[in-house]
Design a protein around this motif. Structure first.
Motif, mmCIF file in Angstrom:
data_model
loop_
_atom_site.group_PDB
_atom_site.id
_atom_site.type_symbol
_atom_site.label_atom_id
_atom_site.label_comp_id
_atom_site.label_asym_id
_atom_site.label_seq_id
_atom_site.Cartn_x
_atom_site.Cartn_y
_atom_site.Cartn_z
ATOM 1 N N ARG A 1 9.718 -6.703 -2.199
ATOM 2 C CA ARG A 1 8.925 -6.935 -0.334
ATOM 3 C C ARG A 1 7.728 -6.165 -0.624
ATOM 4 N NH1 ARG A 1 13.969 -6.350 3.321
ATOM 5 N NH2 ARG A 1 12.689 -6.644 4.756
ATOM 6 N N TRP A 2 6.825 -6.681 -1.200
ATOM 7 C CA TRP A 2 5.867 -6.182 -0.984
ATOM 8 C C TRP A 2 5.526 -5.467 -0.255
ATOM 9 C CZ3 TRP A 2 6.567 -4.917 -6.073
ATOM 10 C CH2 TRP A 2 7.398 -5.865 -6.606
ATOM 11 N N LYS A 3 5.419 -7.099 1.427
ATOM 12 C CA LYS A 3 4.133 -6.796 2.217
ATOM 13 C C LYS A 3 4.918 -5.665 2.705
ATOM 14 C CE LYS A 3 2.696 -9.497 6.216
ATOM 15 N NZ LYS A 3 2.570 -10.919 6.979
ATOM 16 N N LYS A 4 6.855 -5.428 3.741
ATOM 17 C CA LYS A 4 7.120 -4.510 3.755
ATOM 18 C C LYS A 4 6.746 -3.343 3.344
ATOM 19 C CE LYS A 4 9.754 -4.375 7.766
ATOM 20 N NZ LYS A 4 9.382 -4.739 8.808
ATOM 21 N N ALA A 5 6.699 -3.204 1.570
ATOM 22 C CA ALA A 5 6.809 -2.243 1.621
ATOM 23 C C ALA A 5 5.693 -1.565 1.240
ATOM 24 C CB ALA A 5 6.599 -2.074 -0.219
ATOM 25 N N ALA A 6 4.258 -2.436 1.559
ATOM 26 C CA ALA A 6 2.748 -2.023 1.781
ATOM 27 C C ALA A 6 2.962 -1.554 3.751
ATOM 28 C CB ALA A 6 1.905 -2.997 2.446
ATOM 29 N N GLU A 7 3.465 -2.028 4.398
ATOM 30 C CA GLU A 7 3.813 -1.108 5.541
ATOM 31 C C GLU A 7 4.741 -0.038 6.001
ATOM 32 O OE1 GLU A 7 6.108 -4.251 8.238
ATOM 33 O OE2 GLU A 7 4.849 -6.220 8.094
ATOM 34 N N PHE A 8 5.415 -0.041 5.062
ATOM 35 C CA PHE A 8 6.371 1.740 5.192
ATOM 36 C C PHE A 8 5.076 2.079 4.759
ATOM 37 C CE2 PHE A 8 11.119 1.473 5.242
ATOM 38 C CZ PHE A 8 10.793 0.029 5.745
ATOM 39 N N TYR A 9 4.100 2.236 3.469
ATOM 40 C CA TYR A 9 3.067 3.108 3.149
ATOM 41 C C TYR A 9 1.934 3.345 3.944
ATOM 42 C CZ TYR A 9 5.732 2.083 -0.737
ATOM 43 O OH TYR A 9 6.478 2.139 -2.630
ATOM 44 N N GLN A 10 1.560 2.392 4.849
ATOM 45 C CA GLN A 10 0.535 2.672 5.807
ATOM 46 C C GLN A 10 0.718 3.553 6.672
ATOM 47 O OE1 GLN A 10 -2.079 1.390 5.999
ATOM 48 N NE2 GLN A 10 -2.440 -0.195 4.888
ATOM 49 N N LYS A 11 2.595 3.345 7.310
ATOM 50 C CA LYS A 11 3.043 4.289 8.229
ATOM 51 C C LYS A 11 2.693 5.623 7.326
ATOM 52 C CE LYS A 11 5.831 1.541 10.201
ATOM 53 N NZ LYS A 11 7.168 0.551 10.572
ATOM 54 N N VAL A 12 3.372 6.166 6.374
ATOM 55 C CA VAL A 12 2.932 7.432 6.083
ATOM 56 C C VAL A 12 1.797 7.732 5.530
ATOM 57 C CG1 VAL A 12 2.608 8.185 3.411
ATOM 58 C CG2 VAL A 12 5.000 6.860 3.605
ATOM 59 N N LEU A 13 1.078 6.643 5.072
ATOM 60 C CA LEU A 13 -0.201 7.172 5.525
ATOM 61 C C LEU A 13 -1.408 8.250 7.601
ATOM 62 C CD1 LEU A 13 -1.820 5.311 2.913
ATOM 63 C CD2 LEU A 13 -1.854 7.595 2.810
ATOM 64 N N GLU A 14 -0.569 7.057 7.893
ATOM 65 C CA GLU A 14 -1.081 7.115 9.545
ATOM 66 C C GLU A 14 -0.580 8.238 10.095
ATOM 67 O OE1 GLU A 14 1.062 4.655 11.414
ATOM 68 O OE2 GLU A 14 -0.309 2.477 11.076
ATOM 69 N N MET A 15 0.960 9.266 9.118
ATOM 70 C CA MET A 15 1.521 10.652 10.124
ATOM 71 C C MET A 15 0.622 11.559 8.460
ATOM 72 S SD MET A 15 5.421 9.270 9.337
ATOM 73 C CE MET A 15 6.443 11.471 9.173
ATOM 74 N N ASP A 16 0.415 10.968 7.375
ATOM 75 C CA ASP A 16 -0.446 12.357 6.732
ATOM 76 C C ASP A 16 -1.465 11.329 5.468
ATOM 77 O OD1 ASP A 16 -0.980 13.538 4.240
ATOM 78 O OD2 ASP A 16 0.692 14.868 4.189
ATOM 79 N N ASN A 17 -2.699 11.637 6.005
ATOM 80 C CA ASN A 17 -3.830 10.682 4.927
ATOM 81 C C ASN A 17 -3.748 11.911 3.823
ATOM 82 O OD1 ASN A 17 -5.130 12.636 6.824
ATOM 83 N ND2 ASN A 17 -6.779 11.689 7.137
ATOM 84 N N LEU A 18 -3.450 12.130 3.524
ATOM 85 C CA LEU A 18 -3.334 13.289 2.284
ATOM 86 C C LEU A 18 -2.106 12.763 1.689
ATOM 87 C CD1 LEU A 18 -4.676 17.052 3.824
ATOM 88 C CD2 LEU A 18 -5.646 15.181 2.642
ATOM 89 N N ALA A 19 -1.242 12.226 1.430
ATOM 90 C CA ALA A 19 -0.348 11.472 1.068
ATOM 91 C C ALA A 19 -0.888 10.761 -0.095
ATOM 92 C CB ALA A 19 1.357 11.667 1.507
#
Length: 299
Positions: A216-234
């Protein structure tokens, strides 16, 4: 003869958990004073007498209405409430609270100030049972108090056990920002703030990997985008986002993620991306070159 309060409380919790006849169920709970054996902290829509938001903002709701503070400012009682939640909200030593809130006061004076402030906090809440002092320990009563931090952690526990991305999204809906992020810079707020932030980040990456395994690549990408919104150094989130875009055939976006990662790391730390990130970038770039070479010539 058919009315069993314990069973009805459980059914009402299930109904609210699934957004079934919400207003009717909430009224049923109020009228019959239903209470499940275990307080349903993960259900924000339960008709809690007291609701406390601390993630991204601080707010105190009494019967779903913002608390009013007539007369003089109630800074100290609210600070006591925030510190109590920062230390876990349950069985917090009164000496510990007195020490952080009145660091310059002596033992008896600090305890007297705590007792007075605790009385004022109960008066604000309009419920003497909401905050308990027992054998030198202070607790919020989970039967009448809902705290967003408690709900967040319970939902994440459930999501980790079930592997459900839907539960993860419910937890994320609660995480509107860091714990008391705009309210206080007191040192006692930092440990919980950092613990919750790191846990949410780890949880998002773990759920993203589960979604990748399920293709489920699209959904996974959404989760990783949320990570980067919280921490752009992850950096791990950049890596996984690049791979997710690649698997969706969105190579240009994957390469743009690499450039973003490189720019952020350079501007903040003055360093280059890790060898793992560089390897993913080269792989995606080589795939793009191969794809371009295989395009048919137009006449």
């Amino acid at each position: 003869w058919w009315w069993h309060p314990e069973a009805m409380a459980m059914l009402c919790a299930k109904a609210l958990e699934n957004d079934i006849e919400t207003e009717y169920v909430r009224n049923l709970v109020r009228v019959h004073r239903l209470a499940p054996e275990e307080p349903p902290q993960h259900i924000e829509s339960w008709p809690w007498p007291v609701k406390i938001h601390t993630l991204g903002r601080f707010s105190l709701l009494l019967d779903d209405r913002p608390a009013r503070f007539p007369g003089k400012a109630q800074h100290k009682p609210l600070e006591l409430l925030k510190a109590l939640i920062a230390f876990g909200g349950r069985d917090v030593g009164s000496e510990r609270l007195a020490e952080v809130l009145w660091p310059d006061a002596t033992g008896d004076a600090a305890q007297s100030a705590l007792d007075t402030t605790l009385h004022r906090l109960r008066k604000i809440m309009g419920n003497d049972k909401a905050v308990e002092l027992r054998e030198g320990h202070v607790s919020l009563d989970p039967r009448c108090c809902w705290v967003d931090v408690w709900a967040l952690e319970r939902l994440m526990n459930q999501a980790e056990k079930s592997g459900s991305p839907e539960l993860t999204e419910k937890a994320l809906a609660l995480y509107r920002g860091h714990f008391l992020g705009t309210e206080t810079e007191q040192s006692w707020a930092i440990p919980l703030r950092e613990r919750l932030r790191n846990r949410v980040l780890r949880h998002l990456v773990r759920e993203g990997r589960i979604l990748e395994d399920a293709k489920r690549w699209k959904k996974a990408a959404e989760f990783y985008q949320k990570v980067l919104e919280m921490d752009n150094l992850a950096e791990e989130a950049y890596q996984r986002l690049m791979l997710s875009y690649q698997r969706m055939g969105r190579r240009a976006e994957a390469l743009a993620v690499y450039q973003r990662c490189r720019k952020i790391l350079s501007s903040v730390f003055g360093i280059e991306p890790s060898p793992e990130t560089e390897a993913i970038y080269r792989q995606i770039k080589d795939d793009e070159v191969v794809k371009t070479k295989n395009l048919p010539l137009r006449r």
